[in-house]
Design a protein around this motif. Structure first.
Motif, PDB file in Angstrom:
ATOM      1  N   PHE A  59       0.689  -1.395  -0.312  1.00 52.02           N
ATOM      2  CA  PHE A  59      -0.288  -0.044  -0.134  1.00 52.02           C
ATOM      3  C   PHE A  59       0.599   1.471   0.072  1.00 52.02           C
ATOM      4  N   PRO A  60       1.267   1.966  -0.544  1.00 53.76           N
ATOM      5  CA  PRO A  60       2.049   2.928  -1.483  1.00 53.76           C
ATOM      6  C   PRO A  60       1.136   3.693  -1.084  1.00 53.76           C
ATOM      7  N   ASN A  61       1.840   4.901  -0.716  1.00 61.80           N
ATOM      8  CA  ASN A  61       1.482   6.157  -0.958  1.00 61.80           C
ATOM      9  C   ASN A  61      -0.722   6.199  -0.212  1.00 61.80           C
ATOM     10  N   GLY A  62      -0.733   4.873   0.286  1.00 62.10           N
ATOM     11  CA  GLY A  62      -2.414   4.746   0.868  1.00 62.10           C
ATOM     12  C   GLY A  62      -3.328   4.266  -0.051  1.00 62.10           C
ATOM     13  N   LYS A  63      -2.634   3.014  -0.670  1.00 65.03           N
ATOM     14  CA  LYS A  63      -3.313   3.158  -1.703  1.00 65.03           C
ATOM     15  C   LYS A  63      -2.579   1.482  -1.862  1.00 65.03           C
ATOM     16  N   LEU A  64      -3.665   0.604  -2.015  1.00 68.80           N
ATOM     17  CA  LEU A  64      -3.582  -0.914  -1.985  1.00 68.80           C
ATOM     18  C   LEU A  64      -3.884  -1.357  -2.926  1.00 68.80           C
ATOM     19  N   LEU A  65      -2.484  -1.922  -3.340  1.00 68.09           N
ATOM     20  CA  LEU A  65      -2.627  -2.365  -4.700  1.00 68.09           C
ATOM     21  C   LEU A  65      -2.870  -4.570  -4.841  1.00 68.09           C
ATOM     22  N   LEU A  66      -4.107  -3.893  -5.115  1.00 65.94           N
ATOM     23  CA  LEU A  66      -4.490  -5.716  -4.977  1.00 65.94           C
ATOM     24  C   LEU A  66      -3.606  -6.985  -6.237  1.00 65.94           C
ATOM     25  N   ASP A  67      -3.465  -6.380  -6.656  1.00 68.33           N
ATOM     26  CA  ASP A  67      -2.748  -7.701  -7.849  1.00 68.33           C
ATOM     27  C   ASP A  67      -1.031  -8.013  -7.608  1.00 68.33           C
ATOM     28  N   LYS A  68      -0.505  -7.196  -6.172  1.00 65.09           N
ATOM     29  CA  LYS A  68       0.366  -7.786  -5.511  1.00 65.09           C
ATOM     30  C   LYS A  68       0.178  -8.808  -4.179  1.00 65.09           C
ATOM     31  N   ILE A  69      -0.881  -8.515  -4.038  1.00 63.34           N
ATOM     32  CA  ILE A  69      -1.390  -9.341  -2.654  1.00 63.34           C
ATOM     33  C   ILE A  69      -0.839 -10.639  -2.775  1.00 63.34           C
ATOM     34  N   ARG A  70       0.582 -11.500  -1.898  1.00 59.18           N
ATOM     35  CA  ARG A  70       0.782 -12.374  -1.772  1.00 59.18           C
ATOM     36  C   ARG A  70      -0.171 -13.642  -1.038  1.00 59.18           C
ATOM     37  N   LYS A  71       0.405 -14.572  -0.647  1.00 65.62           N
ATOM     38  CA  LYS A  71      -0.741 -15.536   0.279  1.00 65.62           C
ATOM     39  C   LYS A  71       0.405 -16.634   1.132  1.00 65.62           C
ATOM     40  N   THR A  72      -0.135 -16.595   2.329  1.00 63.52           N
ATOM     41  CA  THR A  72       0.190 -18.153   2.891  1.00 63.52           C
ATOM     42  C   THR A  72      -0.673 -18.861   3.453  1.00 63.52           C
ATOM     43  N   THR A  73      -0.270 -20.016   3.903  1.00 59.77           N
ATOM     44  CA  THR A  73      -0.502 -21.704   4.532  1.00 59.77           C
ATOM     45  C   THR A  73      -1.963 -21.100   5.441  1.00 59.77           C
ATOM     46  N   ASN A  74      -2.350 -22.175   5.675  1.00 62.35           N
ATOM     47  CA  ASN A  74      -3.523 -22.147   6.458  1.00 62.35           C
ATOM     48  C   ASN A  74      -3.373 -21.635   7.806  1.00 62.35           C
ATOM     49  N   GLU A  75      -2.244 -22.800   7.944  1.00 60.76           N
ATOM     50  CA  GLU A  75      -1.572 -22.848   9.026  1.00 60.76           C
ATOM     51  C   GLU A  75      -1.583 -22.224   9.898  1.00 60.76           C
ATOM     52  N   ILE A  76      -0.408 -21.526   8.834  1.00 61.54           N
ATOM     53  CA  ILE A  76       0.646 -19.887   9.333  1.00 61.54           C
ATOM     54  C   ILE A  76      -0.615 -19.551  10.094  1.00 61.54           C
ATOM     55  N   ALA A  77      -1.330 -18.727   8.967  1.00 63.36           N
ATOM     56  CA  ALA A  77      -2.545 -18.115   9.282  1.00 63.36           C
ATOM     57  C   ALA A  77      -3.562 -17.847  10.544  1.00 63.36           C
ATOM     58  N   GLY A  78      -3.047 -19.351  10.664  1.00 63.39           N
ATOM     59  CA  GLY A  78      -4.240 -19.984  11.484  1.00 63.39           C
ATOM     60  C   GLY A  78      -3.447 -19.649  13.193  1.00 63.39           C
ATOM     61  N   GLN A  79      -2.498 -19.020  12.810  1.00 66.33           N
ATOM     62  CA  GLN A  79      -1.560 -19.157  14.467  1.00 66.33           C
ATOM     63  C   GLN A  79      -1.569 -17.562  14.419  1.00 66.33           C
ATOM     64  N   TYR A  80      -1.812 -16.884  14.095  1.00 64.73           N
ATOM     65  CA  TYR A  80      -2.464 -15.238  14.378  1.00 64.73           C
ATOM     66  C   TYR A  80      -3.946 -15.671  13.197  1.00 64.73           C
ATOM     67  N   GLU A  81      -4.376 -15.548  14.255  1.00 65.04           N
ATOM     68  CA  GLU A  81      -5.822 -15.174  13.897  1.00 65.04           C
ATOM     69  C   GLU A  81      -6.293 -14.186  14.621  1.00 65.04           C
ATOM     70  N   ARG A  82      -5.795 -13.459  15.815  1.00 66.01           N
ATOM     71  CA  ARG A  82      -6.105 -12.176  16.073  1.00 66.01           C
ATOM     72  C   ARG A  82      -5.450 -10.964  15.097  1.00 66.01           C
ATOM     73  N   SER A  83      -4.681 -11.599  14.464  1.00 69.37           N
ATOM     74  CA  SER A  83      -4.728 -10.045  13.186  1.00 69.37           C
ATOM     75  C   SER A  83      -5.512 -10.140  11.924  1.00 69.37           C
ATOM     76  N   ALA A  84      -6.658 -10.767  11.835  1.00 66.99           N
ATOM     77  CA  ALA A  84      -7.208 -11.513  10.794  1.00 66.99           C
ATOM     78  C   ALA A  84      -8.062  -9.898  11.121  1.00 66.99           C
ATOM     79  N   LEU A  85      -8.210  -9.981   9.139  1.00 70.67           N
ATOM     80  CA  LEU A  85      -8.748  -8.656   8.936  1.00 70.67           C
ATOM     81  C   LEU A  85     -10.585  -8.527   8.889  1.00 70.67           C
ATOM     82  N   ARG A  86     -10.071  -7.252   8.897  1.00 73.58           N
ATOM     83  CA  ARG A  86     -12.184  -7.070   7.844  1.00 73.58           C
ATOM     84  C   ARG A  86     -12.469  -6.274   7.641  1.00 73.58           C
ATOM     85  N   ALA A  87     -13.963  -6.333   6.035  1.00 69.48           N
ATOM     86  CA  ALA A  87     -13.369  -4.953   5.443  1.00 69.48           C
ATOM     87  C   ALA A  87     -14.091  -3.528   6.589  1.00 69.48           C
TER      88      ALA A  87
END
Length: 493
Positions: free
Chosen positions: A288-316
């Motif tokens: 998000f350079p200049n406050g503008k989110l670049l959706l085409d640059k978004i990467r993905k992690t595994t469900n297992e790793i994301a599950g360890q960080y449920e506290r930081s899960a995002l909502r719209a």
């Protein structure tokens, strides 16, 4: 005016039938007329104080007291910034990442400068590691060659026209800086309450100062959650706003209380691992350079790793604030990334229902917050802000209706600035196109009267470029690989 034939080449540098050139012109290769020399290494510790410019591929890199070249010099990037062309009116020292050309007595240096810049020499780079330009490839490049007097007229006209274009570009560049200051000023007045002074005067506020904050804190208490989590204590002396500095209907609150109960301010995934084809998206600061989110640059992690960080899960609608590396970037989470996550370099800020997320986003971008983030920065290799300082950020909170009015006005003023920005970008593009059009006309013989045309008008003879080229080639043959064109006065003796 130009004496060109009806058929015009797509490229003025494409070798071919000279009939496609103006009368008196020829095509030749750079190796036919110029000696291209290698620059010579000169480490910074070996440079002596002086006024001789030292050139690298990117331009001037220092000064020295001795010159390597003998006069006006064209410098060409050989390594690194391949094909970038510079010009020195005085003798200079090109280092070993460059080529240089300084025997220019039979030719117009300025004409050659613009011809070489128009060749896009960077396209000749064939290296796979460090970019490089082969001298033989440079020698093989075809260029249009007019008679010497015409070269000088073309050079003078090009310099005159490009000076006007460059002056326009400089003025346009200043507009961008002005717009940046304008946006910062809007954010400053919005966060201080100055932007809506007239609005508050016309509206009667019946709510006591701090009532909205007390209601919000009550919701946290009722949930039995508090502000959530532990963190390093806030940096002393940074969070120093006082209520005397804000409108009397506003209140101060630490950012930790303006979040949804149970969704405290937190950072995200420490090690997201390799990018996955399928998995949970996560947002990096670079996304998000200049406050503008670049959706085409978004990467993905595994469900297992994301599950360890449920506290930081995002909502719209959540707000992200960068806290490591480049600190202070702000963006909103779009609906496409509901359920995504973040890295440890960002803080997730959920927004309490009694606070306008639009207003909070504006306030976090304001100089008030950015200044305090700078004051809280820590670290040496990687600079950052502790999550405790983020939670302790002081937010000036107006009544909810005024929050909406502030957003409306900021949005309107920013839209105005964006419209100007768009027009400036279009003007910059036109200016760049005008530069290219000027050079194209120059190298088609359409910018000034040709020497052949002037000779016909004045009833005199002239020396065509073919004679100039033959003279240089003869000298080339006589001198061999060490050839450097001699001044014409010496050739005529």
């Amino acid at each position: 005016m130009s004496g060109t034939s009806a058929k015009v080449r797509l490229s003025p540098y494409e070798a071919g039938n000279d009939l496609n050139l103006p009368d008196g012109w020829v095509y030749c290769k750079i190796g036919d007329i110029l000696k291209v020399n290698y620059g010579k290494g000169l480490k910074e510790v070996k440079r002596n104080p002086g006024n001789i410019s030292v050139y690298g591929s990117n331009g001037i890199v220092g000064q020295h007291n001795i010159a390597l070249t003998k006069g006006p010099t064209i410098i060409i990037g050989r390594k690194g910034s391949v094909g970038v062309v510079h010009f020195s009116k005085e003798p200079c020292w090109p280092i070993d990442t460059t080529y240089f050309i300084d025997a220019l007595d039979d030719l117009s240096p300025i004409y050659l400068l613009h011809v070489l810049r128009g060749l896009t020499l960077s396209d000749l780079d064939t290296s796979t590691a460090i970019p490089g330009l082969n001298r033989n490839d440079l020698y093989d490049q075809p260029i249009p060659l007019p008679p010497l007097p015409e070269q000088k007229r073309i050079a003078a006209k090009v310099e005159e026209l490009l000076a006007r274009v460059n002056a326009t570009k400089e003025r346009l560049a200043k507009v961008a800086a002005i717009l940046k200051r304008f946006r910062q000023s809007v954010l400053a007045t919005a966060s201080s309450g100055q932007l809506t002074v007239d609005w508050r005067t016309s509206k009667k506020n019946t709510e006591q100062r701090g009532a909205i904050i007390r209601r919000i804190i009550d919701t946290h208490d009722l949930a039995g959650i508090g502000h959530g989590g532990t963190a390093a204590p806030p940096t002393e002396g940074v969070h120093n706003l006082v209520e005397d500095e804000i409108p009397e209907t506003w209140a101060l609150a630490e950012l930790k209380w303006l979040c949804e109960p149970g969704r405290s301010i937190t950072y995200g995934i420490l090690k997201p691992g390799p990018n996955q084809i399928e998995g949970v998206p996560y947002i990096r600061v670079a996304d998000f350079p200049n406050g503008k989110l670049l959706l085409d640059k978004i990467r993905k992690t595994t469900n297992e790793i994301a599950g360890q960080y449920e506290r930081s899960a995002l909502r719209a609608g959540d707000i992200l604030l960068s806290i490591r590396g480049t600190v202070g970037r702000v963006c909103r989470v779009p609906k496409e990334l509901d359920g995504a996550n973040i890295t440890q370099d960002s803080a997730r800020i959920s927004v309490h229902p009694e606070i306008s997320a639009d207003y909070l986003e504006i306030y976090l971008k304001s100089p008030t917050v950015q200044h305090r983030l700078d004051g809280a920065m820590k670290g040496v290799a990687v600079r950052g802000v502790n999550i405790g300082d983020v939670r302790a950020l002081q937010i000036s909170v107006p009544p909810l209706f005024e929050q909406s009015e502030i957003f409306r006005r900021v949005h309107s003023l920013f839209a105005f600035a964006d419209a100007i920005d768009k027009r400036v970008t279009m003007a910059e593009s036109r200016a760049e196109n005008l530069s290219q059009a000027t050079l194209a006309k120059a190298f088609r013989g359409e910018l000034v009267p040709t020497e052949a045309e002037l000779a016909r008008r004045e009833g005199r003879s002239y020396e065509p470029a073919s004679a100039l080229l033959a003279c240089i080639k003869d000298e080339h043959t006589q001198k061999g690989s060490n050839f450097r064109p001699l001044p014409r006065a010496q050739k005529r003796t």
